[in-house]
Each structure stands twice: as structure tokens, then as C-alpha cells.
Scaffold this motif. Structure first.
Motif, short mmCIF file in Angstrom:
data_model
loop_
_atom_site.label_atom_id
_atom_site.label_comp_id
_atom_site.label_asym_id
_atom_site.label_seq_id
_atom_site.Cartn_x
_atom_site.Cartn_y
_atom_site.Cartn_z
N ILE A 82 0.79 -1.22 -0.06
CA ILE A 82 -0.09 -0.10 0.00
C ILE A 82 0.87 1.14 0.12
O ILE A 82 1.64 1.42 0.92
N GLY A 83 0.92 2.11 -1.06
CA GLY A 83 1.87 3.02 -1.32
C GLY A 83 1.30 4.58 -0.46
O GLY A 83 -0.07 4.64 -0.96
N LEU A 84 1.83 4.90 0.18
CA LEU A 84 1.16 6.34 0.96
C LEU A 84 2.10 7.38 0.52
O LEU A 84 3.17 7.44 0.48
N LEU A 85 1.11 8.61 0.04
CA LEU A 85 1.78 9.55 -0.51
C LEU A 85 1.92 10.60 0.78
O LEU A 85 1.24 10.78 1.51
N VAL A 86 3.05 11.13 0.88
CA VAL A 86 3.56 11.95 1.86
C VAL A 86 4.51 13.12 1.41
O VAL A 86 4.79 13.05 0.24
N ASP A 87 4.52 14.09 2.01
CA ASP A 87 5.40 15.36 1.63
C ASP A 87 6.85 14.99 1.29
O ASP A 87 7.36 15.61 0.47
N VAL A 102 9.61 -1.94 11.01
CA VAL A 102 10.58 -2.50 10.49
C VAL A 102 11.21 -2.38 9.29
O VAL A 102 10.06 -2.23 8.22
N PRO A 103 12.08 -1.77 8.89
CA PRO A 103 12.49 -1.22 7.32
C PRO A 103 12.74 -2.22 6.56
O PRO A 103 13.19 -3.59 6.65
N VAL A 104 11.76 -2.19 5.20
CA VAL A 104 12.12 -2.88 4.06
C VAL A 104 12.99 -2.65 3.08
O VAL A 104 13.78 -3.15 2.50
N ALA A 105 12.88 -1.51 2.66
CA ALA A 105 13.73 -0.98 1.42
C ALA A 105 14.00 0.86 2.06
O ALA A 105 12.94 1.50 2.22
N ALA A 115 10.79 15.89 -11.82
CA ALA A 115 9.66 14.81 -11.91
C ALA A 115 10.29 13.67 -11.02
O ALA A 115 9.96 12.52 -11.17
N ARG A 116 11.13 14.05 -9.79
CA ARG A 116 11.72 13.12 -9.10
C ARG A 116 10.72 12.55 -7.98
O ARG A 116 9.60 13.12 -7.70
N VAL A 117 10.91 11.15 -7.66
CA VAL A 117 10.03 10.44 -6.80
C VAL A 117 11.07 9.92 -5.78
O VAL A 117 12.02 9.23 -6.23
N VAL A 118 10.49 9.60 -4.54
CA VAL A 118 11.28 9.14 -3.65
C VAL A 118 10.33 7.81 -3.07
O VAL A 118 9.26 8.17 -2.77
N PHE A 119 10.87 6.67 -3.10
CA PHE A 119 10.29 5.52 -2.63
C PHE A 119 11.04 5.03 -1.46
O PHE A 119 12.31 4.97 -1.26
N ALA A 120 10.19 4.64 -0.17
CA ALA A 120 10.77 3.98 0.77
C ALA A 120 10.02 3.17 1.64
O ALA A 120 8.71 3.68 1.83
N SER A 121 10.28 2.11 1.95
CA SER A 121 9.09 1.05 2.38
C SER A 121 9.42 0.39 3.89
O SER A 121 10.51 0.39 4.20
N VAL A 122 8.26 0.27 4.58
CA VAL A 122 8.45 -0.30 6.01
C VAL A 122 7.29 -1.53 5.95
O VAL A 122 6.43 -1.45 5.09
N GLU A 123 7.53 -2.46 7.14
CA GLU A 123 6.65 -3.58 6.97
C GLU A 123 5.15 -2.85 7.68
O GLU A 123 5.31 -1.88 8.43
N VAL A 128 2.36 -7.50 4.13
CA VAL A 128 1.96 -6.20 3.24
C VAL A 128 2.86 -5.14 3.86
O VAL A 128 3.22 -4.88 5.12
N GLU A 129 3.55 -4.47 2.77
CA GLU A 129 4.32 -3.41 3.22
C GLU A 129 3.85 -2.05 3.02
O GLU A 129 2.84 -1.87 2.28
N HIS A 130 4.08 -1.01 3.52
CA HIS A 130 3.99 0.34 3.43
C HIS A 130 5.01 1.19 2.61
O HIS A 130 6.04 1.25 3.13
#
Length: 357
Positions: A82-87, A102-105, A115-123, A128-130
Motif C-alpha cells: 500500500i503506497g502512501l503519499l507523503v510530503d 521494521v525497514p524493508v527498503a 519529476a523526481r520520486v522518492v520511495f521508501a518502505s517499511v513493514e 503487506v508493506e507500506h
């Protein structure tokens, strides 16, 4: 952290083409792009779909060590991210990890200037990760590893946005899950209830972001009572996961008629449900005969009326399905319709061929 919206949902699937075709043909999603080895994706192929404010990414592994392969082996097709849009995705990731996630990525910046995009994931819950996402241009492309077709984010369509996710968690973990989302992601608990259907029972709590754009209905079974559909989901899915995704529509009757004509199969509702509808709720804005014809459920809370319907699960394990919801002021989730839903799902499960359980 301030969660602005659902940026995207990534489904991990065995074959991306078939479910993508169903979502396009049945629900009216538009093909927005594709990704694979030729676009920079490693170990997988993805199909990007869009409609209104909804973005779906369907990912199938092409390598046995890709996360989608592991997910599908254990759970079958389902919601993996589930991708969460944040500032600021980097700051949101750091804050979540500091609070116990818990970090995933770790944070990764992709795309050209402007048009840069930043992705970062946690459990999140279960497997299911966010994925925190921040975008320089929120109307820009999804990411450079997806070759887009030119389909924009807005446009027509009957589905507007993601209303909520219903997630099932093992018995005894409801409170811990809610606590995790309050402490780590800053959500607030907005609702709770206990529902008893015959000899079965379940408990649920709703957590929601301050923006009201990210909502989880968390459900656990009461194992002191008869086994029910939440128990069945947890067994078939092999653990916690998304039972259904609810899409918001402003015109549920048209959405159901159109979806039905396109091959979407919705759960049916007993005739007796509609016999009692007007005495229970009064007028709901749509004639009862039309609700009956389309198998649409209705409920009312202190703020207004809600109309909803659930699809049959097309999953071989009978797990993931979808909901269409039309909120006419109502803010809750149709708890008075749970018995009708239980009965409808039970009929579908009883009709499934032997050997698919």
C-alpha cells in the motif's frame, strides 16, 4: 508524518495480464503503462492501471527470488504494497523506523529533475508493506521504470478513489495491530464494534489518517465461538492480509449495472433483506426495487446513508475481493449489512468446486 492519500496499491500476482484485463474490462480501469526488464525493473514485470484517483500496479515475478514470487507462493495473488503519499518520503521513513517500524527498503530517489520520486518502505501487517512516496510533480509519471501510455491520472470512470481496506488479522492481535498504526503511522482509532452472526463473532476497529484518505478496518475472529469467514480467510491466505479493497463511487447503481454488463460478478442478497429495508432505514435515495434488482446493500448512520456491494472473489483460494461504496453522508462501514455479506459469501463458498479449499 502526514499521510496525504493512497499513492498506489501494488498487487503481487502470478500472471499480471489476466487480472489486469479483468480490472480493465470489468471495472473500467485504463492501461497506463508497463514495466519489465527493458524499462529497468529487475526480476518482475508490472502493469500500471489508473482510474480517477486510483492507481494499481500489478506485479508478477520473473525471478524466483523476487518478493512477489515469495508472496504468491505463500498467499496467492493479493495486495502486497500500500503506497502512501507523503510530503517527504525520506523523513517519513526515518520517523516510522524511529517509532518502531521494521525497514524493508531504504529511501531511493528516481526520475529526472522536476519529476523526481522518492520511495521508501517499511513493514505494515502480515506480509503487506507500506511504501512512502513523495513526488515533485504529483501529476507526473509513476516512475521511470514504468513506460507509460499517456493515460492521465484523472478523467472519467465510475470509481473515484480508495475508500478503505478491510484487513483480517489472527485472533488476539487486533489491539496490537491498532496500537502499531497509532504509534508508528500516527493514525487515530475512529470506530470499533463487535459483530455476532449466528454462532460466529468478530471484533473490528477502524484506524484512519488525519487526512481521512488512508483508512484500515482491522478485523479479528473470536475463536471462542464457531469458526467463521475471518477464520477461513486467515487459513486460506496463510496469515494476515487484505480481505477486500473498497472503491468509492458517486453513482453505485450505474457502476453496478456497467460492471455487471462487463462481466463483474457481485454477491447476491436474500429477498428478505429488501422486505425489511424501508421499515429499518426509511427512504435511502434509491428505490428499493432497484436496490433489490442490483443486490445493493444500504445502511444509515448519524451522518447519512451508505450504499455498498461486494464482488465475488475470483481468487482460487476465495480470498481477495472488492467492494463498491457510495457514501451519501455516512461515515461508517455498513455493520448492519455484515449478516447479509456473511450469508452471500457462505453461498459462494458452498458453490465452489471441491478441491479449491
Amino acid at each position: 508524518m502526514e499521510i496525504r492519500a493512497i499513492d498506489h496499491i501494488e498487487l503481487f500476482v502470478e500472471d499480471a495480464e489476466e487480472p489486469a484485463a479483468h480490472l480493465r474490462d470489468g471495472f473500467g480501469f485504463a492501461l497506463a503503462g508497463r514495466g519489465g526488464a527493458g524499462t529497468g525493473l529487475r526480476g518482475c514485470e508490472s502493469v500500471l492501471l489508473r482510474q480517477g484517483g486510483i492507481t494499481l500496479l500489478l506485479t508478477a515475478a520473473t525471478s524466483a527470488d523476487h518478493r512477489a514470487a515469495e508472496y504468491v507462493r505463500q498467499h496467492g495473488d493479493g495486495v502486497g504494497v500500500i503506497g502512501l503519499l507523503v510530503d517527504d518520503a525520506q523523513a517519513a521513513f526515518a520517523e516510522a523506523v524511529e517509532r518502531g517500524a521494521v525497514p524493508v527498503a531504504p529511501p531511493e530517489t528516481v526520475g529526472p529533475d522536476g519529476a523526481r520520486v522518492v520511495f521508501a518502505s517499511v513493514e505494515g501487517f502480515g506480509d503487506v508493506e507500506h511504501r512512502f512516496v513523495s513526488r515533485e510533480n504529483r501529476a507526473g509519471p509513476f516512475a521511470p521504470f514504468i513506460e507509460e501510455t499517456g493515460c492521465g491520472r484523472g478523467g472519467g470512470g465510475l470509481l473515484k478513489t480508495v475508500d478503505h481496506f478491510a484487513i483480517c488479522v489472527p485472533a488476539g492481535t487486533l489491539d496490537a495491530t491498532v496500537h502499531h498504526y497509532r504509534e508508528v503511522f500516527g493514525l487515530s482509532q475512529t470506530f470499533e464494534e463487535r459483530i455476532v452472526v449466528g454462532g460466529q463473532a468478530m471484533d473490528s476497529k477502524v484506524v484512519q489518517s488525519a487526512s481521512e484518505r488512508f483508512t484500515l478496518t482491522v478485523i479479528e475472529p473470536d475463536t471462542s465461538r464457531d469458526p467463521g469467514q475471518i477464520d477461513a480467510f486467515l487459513a486460506a491466505h496463510d496469515g494476515a492480509g487484505v480481505q477486500h479493497v473498497a472503491f468509492l463511487t458517486d453513482d453505485i447503481t450505474t457502476a453496478v449495472r456497467t460492471g455487471g454488463e462487463r462481466g463483474v460478478r457481485f454477491l447476491s442478497t436474500p429477498e428478505s433483506y429488501y422486505d425489511m429495508l424501508t421499515p429499518r432505514l426509511g427512504q435511502v435515495g434509491v428505490p428499493v426495487d432497484e436496490l433489490r434488482e442490483l443486490n445493493i446493500l444500504a445502511d444509515r448512520d448519524h451522518a447519512g446513508v451508505m450504499l455498498q456491494i461486494f464482488t465475488e472473489s475470483r481468487h482460487p483460494r476465495g480470498t481477495l475481493f472488492y467492494e463498491l461504496i457510495d457514501r451519501r453522508g455516512a461515515r461508517t462501514f455498513g455493520s448492519n449489512n455484515i449478516q447479509a455479506l456473511y450469508e452471500a459469501v457462505a453461498r459462494q463458498q458452498a458453490a465452489r468446486p471441491a478441491g479449491l479449499d
